[in-house]
Design a protein around this motif. Structure first.
Motif, short mmCIF file in Angstrom:
data_model
loop_
_atom_site.label_atom_id
_atom_site.label_comp_id
_atom_site.label_asym_id
_atom_site.label_seq_id
_atom_site.Cartn_x
_atom_site.Cartn_y
_atom_site.Cartn_z
N TYR A 160 -12.47 4.90 2.00
CA TYR A 160 -11.33 3.99 2.16
C TYR A 160 -11.51 2.73 1.33
O TYR A 160 -10.59 2.27 0.65
CB TYR A 160 -11.15 3.61 3.64
CG TYR A 160 -10.33 4.60 4.42
CD1 TYR A 160 -8.95 4.47 4.56
CD2 TYR A 160 -10.94 5.70 5.05
CE1 TYR A 160 -8.21 5.37 5.29
CE2 TYR A 160 -10.20 6.60 5.77
CZ TYR A 160 -8.83 6.44 5.89
OH TYR A 160 -8.09 7.35 6.60
N GLU A 215 1.04 4.73 -2.40
CA GLU A 215 0.57 5.82 -1.56
C GLU A 215 0.17 7.07 -2.34
O GLU A 215 -0.84 7.69 -2.01
CB GLU A 215 1.60 6.18 -0.48
CG GLU A 215 1.09 7.21 0.49
CD GLU A 215 1.94 7.36 1.73
OE1 GLU A 215 1.70 8.32 2.48
OE2 GLU A 215 2.83 6.52 1.97
N GLU A 231 -1.36 7.31 -5.02
CA GLU A 231 -2.70 7.09 -5.55
C GLU A 231 -3.76 7.24 -4.46
O GLU A 231 -4.75 7.94 -4.65
CB GLU A 231 -2.80 5.69 -6.19
CG GLU A 231 -1.92 5.54 -7.42
CD GLU A 231 -1.86 4.11 -7.88
OE1 GLU A 231 -2.91 3.59 -8.33
OE2 GLU A 231 -0.77 3.51 -7.79
N TRP A 232 -3.56 6.54 -3.33
CA TRP A 232 -4.60 6.63 -2.30
C TRP A 232 -4.55 7.95 -1.56
O TRP A 232 -5.57 8.47 -1.14
CB TRP A 232 -4.62 5.43 -1.36
CG TRP A 232 -3.39 5.08 -0.57
CD1 TRP A 232 -2.49 4.09 -0.85
CD2 TRP A 232 -2.96 5.67 0.67
NE1 TRP A 232 -1.53 4.04 0.13
CE2 TRP A 232 -1.79 5.00 1.07
CE3 TRP A 232 -3.43 6.70 1.47
CZ2 TRP A 232 -1.10 5.31 2.24
CZ3 TRP A 232 -2.75 7.03 2.63
CH2 TRP A 232 -1.59 6.34 3.01
N VAL A 261 -11.18 3.39 -2.49
CA VAL A 261 -9.83 3.75 -2.93
C VAL A 261 -8.82 2.61 -2.71
O VAL A 261 -8.02 2.31 -3.60
CB VAL A 261 -9.36 5.03 -2.21
CG1 VAL A 261 -7.91 5.33 -2.47
CG2 VAL A 261 -10.23 6.22 -2.62
N ILE A 262 -8.86 1.99 -1.56
CA ILE A 262 -7.83 1.00 -1.23
C ILE A 262 -8.10 -0.38 -1.78
O ILE A 262 -7.18 -1.07 -2.22
CB ILE A 262 -7.60 0.96 0.31
CG1 ILE A 262 -6.94 2.27 0.74
CG2 ILE A 262 -6.76 -0.24 0.71
CD1 ILE A 262 -6.68 2.39 2.20
N GLU A 301 -6.68 10.67 -3.10
CA GLU A 301 -8.11 10.55 -2.84
C GLU A 301 -8.48 10.75 -1.38
O GLU A 301 -9.51 11.33 -1.06
CB GLU A 301 -8.60 9.16 -3.28
CG GLU A 301 -8.52 8.93 -4.77
CD GLU A 301 -9.63 9.65 -5.51
OE1 GLU A 301 -10.74 9.78 -4.97
OE2 GLU A 301 -9.37 10.07 -6.65
N LEU A 305 0.83 -1.21 0.00
CA LEU A 305 0.00 0.00 0.00
C LEU A 305 0.86 1.26 0.00
O LEU A 305 0.52 2.25 -0.65
CB LEU A 305 -0.96 0.00 1.19
CG LEU A 305 -2.09 -1.01 1.09
CD1 LEU A 305 -2.91 -1.03 2.37
CD2 LEU A 305 -2.98 -0.72 -0.12
#
Length: 147
Positions: free
Chosen positions: A138, A88, A90-91, A141-142, A94, A84
């Motif tokens: 969350y 990072e 990318e998320w 996005v994740i 958002e 993840l």
């Protein structure tokens, strides 16, 4: 917060989740809600009441909203978090600056990407809506980045 608070959060989550992610599994408890997909319960999304320890500004309690990885070995959790962290930008684009990617609050081998809300004063439907929408953020996005 009364016993119906996380039932209200559940209704928001159930109604707002993108169908393209598949059928969620959802467990509501008196102090939280957990959402996961398939058999991957060790990696899940959660909104929960937590103790104020380690939460800046919290005196009575805090709400935590985000993603947890709770495998039995720290190495497994570190690997999930590393994947993840590789994504990072990318998320973070958002979810913003509020999420913390790191050690779990209260358990030394688990990891998290989550945020805390110290001592929320409203416990009614407006807060339940905000928590539900943020939890869906969350998930939306994740979840696509976990694969």
């Amino acid at each position: 917060m009364d016993g119906e608070f996380f039932d209200q959060v559940h209704e928001v989550v159930r109604g707002a989740l993108p169908r393209a992610l598949g059928e969620p599994r959802i467990k509501v408890r008196h102090n939280g809600i957990k959402v996961w997909f398939g058999e991957a319960v060790r990696e899940h999304y959660e909104a929960q009441m937590i103790r104020p320890d380690g939460v800046p500004g919290a005196e009575a309690f805090a709400l935590e909203v985000g993603f947890h990885t709770e495998h039995g070995k720290a190495e497994e959790n570190d690997a999930v978090l590393a994947r993840l962290r590789d994504r990072e930008p990318e998320w973070r684009a958002e979810l913003g600056d509020d999420p913390v990617a790191g050690d779990f609050l209260g358990h030394r081998i688990w990891r998290r990407v989550s945020e805390t809300w110290p001592d929320p004063t409203d416990s009614g439907p407006d807060l339940a809506f905000e928590v539900g929408v943020r939890l869906v953020d969350y998930i939306r996005v994740i979840e696509p980045l976990r694969g």
